[in-house]
Design an enzyme around this catalytic site. Structure first.
Site, PDB file in Angstrom:
ATOM      1  CG  PHE A 125       0.080  10.308   3.388  1.00  0.00           C
ATOM      2  CD1 PHE A 125       1.306  10.520   2.562  1.00  0.00           C
ATOM      3  CD2 PHE A 125      -0.986  10.469   2.751  1.00  0.00           C
ATOM      4  CE1 PHE A 125       1.267  10.638   1.054  1.00  0.00           C
ATOM      5  CE2 PHE A 125      -1.230  10.754   1.430  1.00  0.00           C
ATOM      6  CZ  PHE A 125      -0.069  10.535   0.514  1.00  0.00           C
ATOM      7  CG  ASP A 197      -0.908   5.142   6.451  1.00  0.00           C
ATOM      8  OD1 ASP A 197      -0.187   4.182   5.740  1.00  0.00           O
ATOM      9  OD2 ASP A 197      -1.538   5.750   5.986  1.00  0.00           O
ATOM     10  CE1 TYR A 222      -0.012   4.644  -4.401  1.00  0.00           C
ATOM     11  CE2 TYR A 222      -2.185   3.882  -4.060  1.00  0.00           C
ATOM     12  CZ  TYR A 222      -1.418   4.884  -3.852  1.00  0.00           C
ATOM     13  OH  TYR A 222      -1.640   5.774  -3.098  1.00  0.00           O
ATOM     14  CE  LYS A 223       2.254   5.344  -1.387  1.00  0.00           C
ATOM     15  NZ  LYS A 223       1.615   6.093  -0.261  1.00  0.00           N
ATOM     16  NE  ARG A 371       8.948  10.405  -1.734  1.00  0.00           N
ATOM     17  CZ  ARG A 371       7.720   9.808  -1.553  1.00  0.00           C
ATOM     18  NH1 ARG A 371       7.365   9.704  -0.380  1.00  0.00           N
ATOM     19  NH2 ARG A 371       7.109   9.478  -2.531  1.00  0.00           N
TER      20      ARG A 371
HETATM   21  C1  PLP Z   1       0.509   6.724  -0.245  1.00  0.00           C
HETATM   22  C2  PLP Z   1       0.113   6.978   1.143  1.00  0.00           C
HETATM   23  C3  PLP Z   1      -1.425   6.847   1.373  1.00  0.00           C
HETATM   24  C4  PLP Z   1      -2.266   6.726  -0.173  1.00  0.00           C
HETATM   25  O1  PLP Z   1      -3.732   6.611   0.193  1.00  0.00           O
HETATM   26  P1  PLP Z   1      -4.713   6.477  -1.044  1.00  0.00           P
HETATM   27  O2  PLP Z   1      -6.078   6.450  -0.292  1.00  0.00           O
HETATM   28  O3  PLP Z   1      -4.414   4.857  -1.026  1.00  0.00           O
HETATM   29  O4  PLP Z   1      -4.450   7.132  -2.179  1.00  0.00           O
HETATM   30  C5  PLP Z   1      -1.947   7.014   2.753  1.00  0.00           C
HETATM   31  N1  PLP Z   1      -1.159   7.034   3.611  1.00  0.00           N
HETATM   32  C6  PLP Z   1       0.317   7.081   3.300  1.00  0.00           C
HETATM   33  C7  PLP Z   1       0.863   7.435   4.676  1.00  0.00           C
HETATM   34  C8  PLP Z   1       0.655   7.006   2.080  1.00  0.00           C
HETATM   35  O5  PLP Z   1       2.018   7.114   2.074  1.00  0.00           O
END
Ligand code: PLP
Length: 412
Positions: A125, A197, A222-223, A371
């Site tokens: 990511f 992560d 939030y996911k 997705r």
């Molecule tokens: C959604 C996501 C994030 C989000 O990071 P924020 O700083 O909370 O916006 C980070 N890493 C991964 C792999 C994600 O899917």
């Protein structure tokens, strides 16, 4: 559409079906985007209303003590800990995943003074890579350097220069899932630490951080945890490291006694040293209430249902001649993927828009990926069956070619 009896029977046999009532979802909506933003739990709606009206409105600043606002980062951290196989005192809820990554990468580097490489994966990511790059620019290449390897070349890049292996457990595009146990062990054998992560894992599948021997982890509120848009994230530090670590964002909430307002920074002992500024109470209570939904959920059963839903979806797509042009980029072996299926198609964006208009909410990832998230707490088998039928209709009659589906929004 008349739903086959066999599908209805699967919903009747589903021991998690009752959890659907714990969420407020709009009518005629099949929500397959809980991997990006969880829906509103009934408990969160009630709690936020109560906190706004009673706690903030009536009890004002007394609430920090009276309603334990000040303890929320820890109490929520321990609840998340229970979902990810972490004993109490190792998880704290704060900040965003990105900021937490920065703190933990710095901690990992400070535990491995002779080593300067953060080893990560090319298609991680982007925020994970950006934060590592930012730290490298701050500390200098000598002290910190990001090395991005293809996912099948991680092992050969784990040498004595690597301080920390930074990986996302479930890939956000493909849903590919790493073998956490194996990679953690390989990193440790080479003398490196690991930082996982868990953005697409926490709340989606069973995890055993303590048992696997993970050093550090971050994840998203939030996911799959349904904690509200932009809910605070969490971070995990194994207890064996807590006395030795330091982190650079020395805000007052991480101070041993913030209310002495001492000019000398003295970090808290334990996981509390990772706090920085004042916790965002409204988002924290939403997340805290959302976690109640998980209190009686067996994560093994949740995972079984997730696999059953996604396997049904995958098979139905295969059986649908109209969908022959959809190319699965997720692993076909359910054991090797998280809780999503990703398909590529040259018109992926327009298909997504058409699906959303027809009540099936999914998302698009550039350049050409659709997705589908499988969230067993509020998705049933009939929902998934209907989603594929809708998809086959839209693709079958080329409805997605209509002009209004081609317009790009700012958030996809
Ligand atoms: C959604 C996501 C994030 C989000 O990071 P924020 O700083 O909370 O916006 C980070 N890493 C991964 C792999 C994600 O899917």
């Amino acid at each position: 559409m008349s739903i086959p009896k066999s599908i209805l029977a699967m919903d009747e046999d589903d021991s998690l079906a009752y959890k659907r009532d714990a969420f407020l979802l709009p009518e005629n909506t099949i929500y397959m985007d809980g991997n990006s933003l969880g829906p509103l739990p009934v408990s969160a709606q009630r709690r936020v209303a109560d906190v706004v009206t009673q706690q903030w409105g009536e009890d004002l600043i007394k609430s920090w003590n009276k309603h334990q606002w000040i303890d929320l980062p820890y109490s929520i951290g321990d609840k998340i800990g229970a979902l990810i196989g972490a004993a109490n005192g190792q998880v704290v809820c704060c900040d965003s995943t990105s900021v937490n990554l920065f703190k933990l990468l710095a901690s990992a580097l400070s535990l491995r003074p002779g080593r300067g490489v953060i080893l990560s994966q090319q298609d991680n990511f982007p925020t994970d890579l950006y934060m590592a790059d930012g730290l490298s620019q701050l500390l200098g290449e000598q002290r910190c350097r990001l090395l991005q390897a293809p996912s099948n070349q991680l092992q050969q890049n784990l040498d004595e220069s690597v301080a920390v292996l930074l990986l996302t457990h479930v890939n956000f595009r493909s849903g590919d899932m790493h073998d956490m146990q194996r990679l953690t062990q390989l990193a440790h054998e080479s003398g490196a630490l690991v930082l996982w992560d868990l953005a697409h894992s926490a709340g989606a599948l069973p995890l055993q951080l303590d048992e696997v021997g993970v050093d550090f982890a971050v994840g998203c509120g939030y996911k799959y945890l349904n904690g509200s848009p932009g809910a605070p994230a969490f971070l995990y530090v194994a207890s064996r490291h807590l006395d030795a670590v330091t982190q650079p964002l020395a805000g007052w909430m991480g101070h041993q006694s913030p209310f002495e307002f001492n000019n000398q920074y003295q970090a808290k002992k334990g996981i509390g040293q990772y706090l920085c500024g004042t916790p965002n109470i409204l988002s924290m209570v939403a997340l805290d209430a959302a976690l109640e939904v998980f209190a009686d959920v067996d994560m093994g059963l949740l995972r079984d249902k997730s696999i059953a839903l996604s396997e049904m979806f995958r098979q139905q797509v295969l059986d649908s001649p109209a969908l022959a042009e959809l190319h699965l980029i997720s692993p076909t072996d359910a054991m090797q993927r998280g809780s999503q299926l990703a398909y590529s198609h040259p018109h992926a964006y327009a298909i997504c828009q058409a699906l959303i208009e027809h009540g099936v909410i999914v998302d698009f990832r550039a350049p050409d990926i659709i997705r589908f998230g499988f969230t067993p707490l509020y998705l049933g088998f009939a929902d998934v069956w209907r989603a594929v039928e809708t998809l086959a209709d839209i693709v079958g009659d080329l409805r997605y070619l209509e002009g209004r589906y081609q317009v790009r929004n700012a958030v996809t």
